[in-house]
Design an enzyme around this catalytic site. Structure first.
Site, PDB file in Angstrom:
ATOM      1  N   ASP A  79       0.848  -1.198   0.000  1.00 10.73           N
ATOM      2  CA  ASP A  79       0.000   0.000   0.000  1.00 10.73           C
ATOM      3  C   ASP A  79       0.881   1.244   0.000  1.00 10.73           C
ATOM      4  OD1 ASP A  79       0.819  -0.690   2.667  1.00 10.73           O
ATOM      5  OD2 ASP A  79      -0.698   0.663   3.487  1.00 10.73           O
ATOM      6  N   GLU A 138       0.092  -0.952   5.741  1.00  7.75           N
ATOM      7  CA  GLU A 138       1.111  -0.491   6.691  1.00  7.75           C
ATOM      8  C   GLU A 138       0.926   1.013   6.898  1.00  7.75           C
ATOM      9  OE1 GLU A 138       4.878   1.121   8.245  1.00  7.75           O
ATOM     10  OE2 GLU A 138       3.909   1.631   6.369  1.00  7.75           O
ATOM     11  N   GLU A 167      11.976  -1.268   4.408  1.00  7.63           N
ATOM     12  CA  GLU A 167      11.611   0.155   4.444  1.00  7.63           C
ATOM     13  C   GLU A 167      12.791   1.013   3.985  1.00  7.63           C
ATOM     14  OE1 GLU A 167       8.889   1.827   5.074  1.00  7.63           O
ATOM     15  OE2 GLU A 167       7.565   0.256   5.805  1.00  7.63           O
TER      16      GLU A 167
HETATM   17 ZN   LIG Z   1       6.857   2.200   4.175  1.00  4.89          ZN
END
Ligand SMILES: [Zn+2]
Length: 380
Positions: A79, A138, A167
């Protein structure tokens, strides 16, 4: 190298993931792209929906290849945050201009997911178990995302031994930062009720402001800790103070405040909430204190995993990453309950911004780093 025919093209895969619009919570098309890429690499793919409105349903994907032995997992989210307006090009039609690939999610974090998938394609003949833990939520409430994936993994007896979250952790140069922990976060809403009345007749009213101010002043004076080897000191911040009284001659009926606490691994969110509640109740008995813990702090003590990832980063970039616990919360806070977890990925300079873009060179280097990590993890 033994399967060149089905090797996905890294840039094409990144573009296909970006083109499948997936503002949080992500569902459908973007997972179709992911599933096809993973099935072609011999992964067994388990897609499922979790939760109900208003915070769901959320789509999640668990992919695994191999069985037994060391289990290494890569985690990420498909997402993205809403694009906002004013982009140079369509945020959901990825475009390469020069060395930069533009599109929402290019760095946070479809680029990393593509890089990892590409690395997994090059390291197909590994012993042990390799899995991908991919959520569609997330960036949103994250209630039915990684937490549901963890439940699913545990129920299937598939908990990993080591986990890397992709990330975007790099600050100025790809490879400069490896996250080994994150601070926890708790928000607290305080409402003190009084009795409205005329300023000239205070004995007939009950002003909530002095009681709230007294509580806040005691809270402000708290020094939670001095920081630790890996964390900066925990901090309590008053983020809102609200009475909303436009009249000069009225004692208000209500006063409210909001706090945000970012804390290190010396504390737990619910304990901090209880401590604040206690102080407020002493100054303003009956006040309403609403505590919401958005994430506990976690730390993966520097050790085998952080060394292995640092070695891989150094081998491919020439720089050794700084071990950091800075920044906001991430899904690593949930995964840390299963096994040691670190976070490493692209430059975060354009994440959540207009014209989010990833360097094509960095994307290729990141895929090499991820591949290097796999080679080290699965070396007997
Ligand atoms: Zn992220």
């Amino acid at each position: 190298m033994s399967h060149p025919a089905i090797m996905p093209d890294l840039i094409e895969l990144t573009k296909a993931l970006i083109d499948a619009e997936s503002v949080t919570p992500a569902r459908g098309a973007v997972f179709d792209v992911m599933e096809a890429a993973l099935v072609a690499q011999g992964f067994e793919v388990d897609r499922f929906m979790a939760g109900e409105a208003p915070d769901g349903p959320v789509e999640n994907l668990l992919a695994a290849r191999g069985s037994g032995g060391t289990h290494f997992a890569f985690a990420g989210h498909l997402d993205v945050v809403p694009p906002g307006s004013g982009w140079e090009s369509d945020p959901f039609a990825a475009e390469v201009r020069g060395d930069l690939l533009y599109g929402r999610g290019a760095v946070d974090m479809k680029g990393a997911i593509a890089a990892f998938t590409h690395a997994a394609a090059r390291h197909r003949d590994h012993p042990g178990t390799l899995s991908l833990i991919i959520t569609g939520d997330e960036e949103g409430p994250a209630i039915y995302g990684t937490r549901a994936l963890i439940d699913r993994m545990v129920a299937r007896g598939l908990a990993p031994d080591l986990c890397l979250v992709g990330e975007p952790t790099s600050a100025n140069r790809l490879g400069d930062t490896l996250k080994i922990g994150r601070r926890g976060s708790v928000n607290i809403w305080i409402t003190v009720e009084g009795r409205q009345g005329h300023v000239a007749y205070p004995h007939l009213a009950n002003n909530p402001i002095p009681r709230l101010v007294a509580a806040l002043s005691e809270i402000e004076a708290i020094k939670l800790d001095e920081g630790t080897d890996w964390f900066q000191p925990s901090n309590i911040e008053v983020t809102d103070l609200n009475v909303g009284n436009p009249a000069t001659n009225v004692i208000p009926a209500r006063a409210a405040a909001r706090l945000s606490i970012r804390f290190n691994d010396l504390h737990r969110g619910d304990e901090l909430g209880a401590r604040i509640t206690d102080i407020v109740q002493r100054h303003a008995p009956g006040a309403i204190v609403d505590v919401r813990v958005s994430g506990e702090a976690f730390l993966t003590e520097p050790g085998a995993l952080s060394s292995l990832v640092s070695d891989a980063v150094e081998a491919r970039t020439g720089i050794r990453p700084e071990l950091s616990t800075s920044g906001g919360t991430s899904d690593a806070r949930f995964l840390s309950r299963l096994c040691p977890v670190v976070e490493f990925g692209l430059l975060n300079a354009t994440m959540h911004k207009l014209d989010e873009a990833v360097s094509v060179t960095d994307l290729q280097t990141l895929s090499e780093i991820y591949g290097d990590i796999l080679a080290r993890v699965f070396t007997p």
